[in-house]
Design an enzyme around this catalytic site. Structure first.
Site, short mmCIF file in Angstrom:
data_model
loop_
_atom_site.label_atom_id
_atom_site.label_comp_id
_atom_site.label_asym_id
_atom_site.label_seq_id
_atom_site.Cartn_x
_atom_site.Cartn_y
_atom_site.Cartn_z
N GLU A 55 -5.51 -8.56 0.18
CA GLU A 55 -6.27 -8.30 1.41
C GLU A 55 -7.73 -8.05 1.08
O GLU A 55 -8.03 -7.42 0.06
CB GLU A 55 -5.76 -7.06 2.16
CG GLU A 55 -4.45 -7.24 2.86
CD GLU A 55 -3.96 -5.98 3.58
OE1 GLU A 55 -4.80 -5.19 4.04
OE2 GLU A 55 -2.74 -5.81 3.65
N GLU A 66 0.82 -1.22 0.00
CA GLU A 66 0.00 0.00 0.00
C GLU A 66 0.84 1.26 0.00
O GLU A 66 0.74 2.10 0.91
CB GLU A 66 -0.97 0.00 1.19
CG GLU A 66 -2.04 -1.08 1.09
CD GLU A 66 -3.16 -0.92 2.11
OE1 GLU A 66 -3.02 -0.12 3.05
OE2 GLU A 66 -4.19 -1.61 1.95
#
Ligand code: GCO
Length: 479
Positions: free
Chosen positions: A377, A167
């Site tokens: 995720e 991320e």
């Protein structure tokens, strides 16, 4: 419509991050990370919670791996703490740190669980922040490559899937624009400069991997597809702006080696464009620096509307209260601002619940980048209740995950190549900013006992549900 089956070797799994599970924050020579330091600043995290002990996975990894095997996990994504391998970020590697992850990898493989390794999940060595301001200095590029190389050399014989940076769009924006993650800076020019350096570090490590090792390597981006609040072309334009600004700006550089022209133009007008040398451009454009897959962390979609103000730049930090309806407005003046989506329900932390959005995400990313997608995720952060019988009836989590697995199934049938799904998370773990009340796991970790080192593990109802999903390769999703 008859759906295509999930691929035979589909990677059903779960994911975690070192800081959120390991604890043992100063053991066996581990150095301190920027998070070890940041959480000690009053007011930064919910009730000052930190990862000093976390769920003590460092000492209990074997018990956790056995639970993973019991659930039938095919894959487990975890991150390596840079400060266990290089306590000071560079210099001499720590034998104890290398051994810890080597043992974990062996244990996973012995249980037929494929290890997927995240090289960097936010816990930068504090020593590098102190020495040269971390991601703001080009000195981090050789240090990051050397760290990645050490992992490839020690684990590359057993690890076939690598995630370079987790991320990047989150840790850079929260760290340098919203000031809610370390180093808690609010400066768009510094943000884009740090981001450019992170892109160079990623490209150099990816290139090195492709030159010397077999396997697959790619990023994990937080991806929230954007909807316009309605069909007004001004709002549609705002949705396009937000998609470019929040996602394509970050991902295009990985996939194509150059930044989107519209954002570059806008950065130049604002005087915040990063400096790109001829060598930078050549490295970024190198075909060996391209990822083998696109990793997506999908939690929710975003809905936006036009934002007429001309200048300034800012995004609101996340709602960390655990109370619905307290989300702040967010946006970039002139480009877009957040809007409410009347069609979606939200979690207690005001995250939109949108399984259809996952199907849209997979289709958009696949058609834009022509890369296989790994869902690194997805999950539901919620309050859970431990019954006196030690059962946890998390039907809301089962419902959430079932709808998302259906959406993946539909996307596969649409023709998207999805190679795996590692849910967030396996055991409960520390939420960076929300402490331990926001739970994501299939396994409850009891942190309320007298002695916090007890930290007993209890499978939730969702654990048995996921076991069934994996055993039937996604054919039986329950009711
Ligand atoms: C939280 C977040 C994290 C992230 C993960 C991102 O509550 O802290 O949801 O758990 O999902 O670390 O990669």
């Amino acid at each position: 419509k008859k759906l295509k089956s999930f691929p035979k070797d589909f990677l059903w799994g779960s994911a975690s991050a070192a800081y959120q599970i390991e604890g043992a924050y100063r053991e066996d020579g581990k150095g301190l990370s920027v998070w070890d330091q940041f959480v000690r600043i009053p007011g930064k995290t919910f009730k000052g919670t930190n990862g000093d002990v976390a769920v003590d996975h460092y000492h209990r990894y074997h018990e956790d791996v056995e639970l993973m095997a019991k659930a039938g996990l095919k894959a487990y994504r975890f991150s390596i703490a840079w400060t266990r391998i290089f306590p000071n970020g560079n210099g001499e590697a720590s034998a104890a740190g290398i051994k810890f992850y080597s043992d974990l990898i062996d244990d996973l493989i012995a249980h037929n669980i494929e290890p997927l390794v995240t090289i960097y999940h936010w816990d930068l060595p504090q020593a590098l922040q102190d020495e040269y301001q971390g991601w703001e200095s080009r000195q981090i590029i050789p240090d990051f490559v050397n760290y990645a190389k050490t992992l490839f050399e020690n684990y590359g014989d057993r690890v076939k899937h690598w995630v370079t940076l987790n991320e990047q769009n989150v840790f850079i924006q929260h760290g340098y624009l919203m000031a809610s993650h370390p180093p808690a800076v609010k400066d768009p020019k510094r943000m884009y400069a740090a981001n450019h350096i992170a892109n160079l570090a990623n490209a150099a490590a990816t290139k090195y991997f492709h030159e010397h090792f077999d396997g697959e390597i790619g990023p994990s981006f937080a991806y929230s597809p954007v909807y316009a609040v309605n069909a007004d072309p001004e709002n549609q334009l705002a949705a396009d702006n937000a998609e470019q600004f929040n996602s394509y700006y970050w991902m295009d550089i990985y996939a194509y080696g150059h930044y989107p022209d519209a954002i570059r133009q806008w950065q130049e007008e604002q005087g915040i464009a990063p400096e790109i040398t001829a060598e930078d451009a050549a490295l970024l454009a190198d075909p060996l620096a391209r990822p083998d897959f696109m990793g997506l962390n999908y939690y929710q979609t975003a809905t936006v509307q036009a934002n007429p103000l001309a200048d300034g730049i800012g995004l609101a930090p996340e709602n960390t209260t655990g109370k619905k309806g307290t989300k702040q407005e967010s946006g970039i003046p002139g480009l877009f601002k957040s809007a409410t989506n009347d069609y979606l329900q939200t979690t207690d932390w005001d995250w939109n619940i949108d399984p259809v959005g996952l199907r849209i995400a997979l289709r958009r990313i696949n058609s834009r980048y022509h890369l296989p997608v790994l869902i690194t995720e997805n999950g539901l952060g919620a309050f859970d209740t431990l019954e006196s019988s030690h059962e946890i009836h998390d039907d809301y989590r089962i419902h959430f995950l079932r709808e998302h697995v259906k959406a993946i199934h539909e996307a596969i049938s649409d023709g998207v190549q999805v190679v795996g799904y590692t849910t967030w998370s396996f055991t409960d773990l520390l939420s960076w900013l929300n402490g331990y009340q926001k739970r994501y796991g299939f396994v409850y970790v009891d942190r309320d006992e007298q002695d916090e080192r007890e930290l007993a593990r209890y499978p939730k109802d969702s654990f048995y549900w996921y076991e069934q999903v994996i055993a039937t390769n996604g054919e039986d999703l329950g009711a």
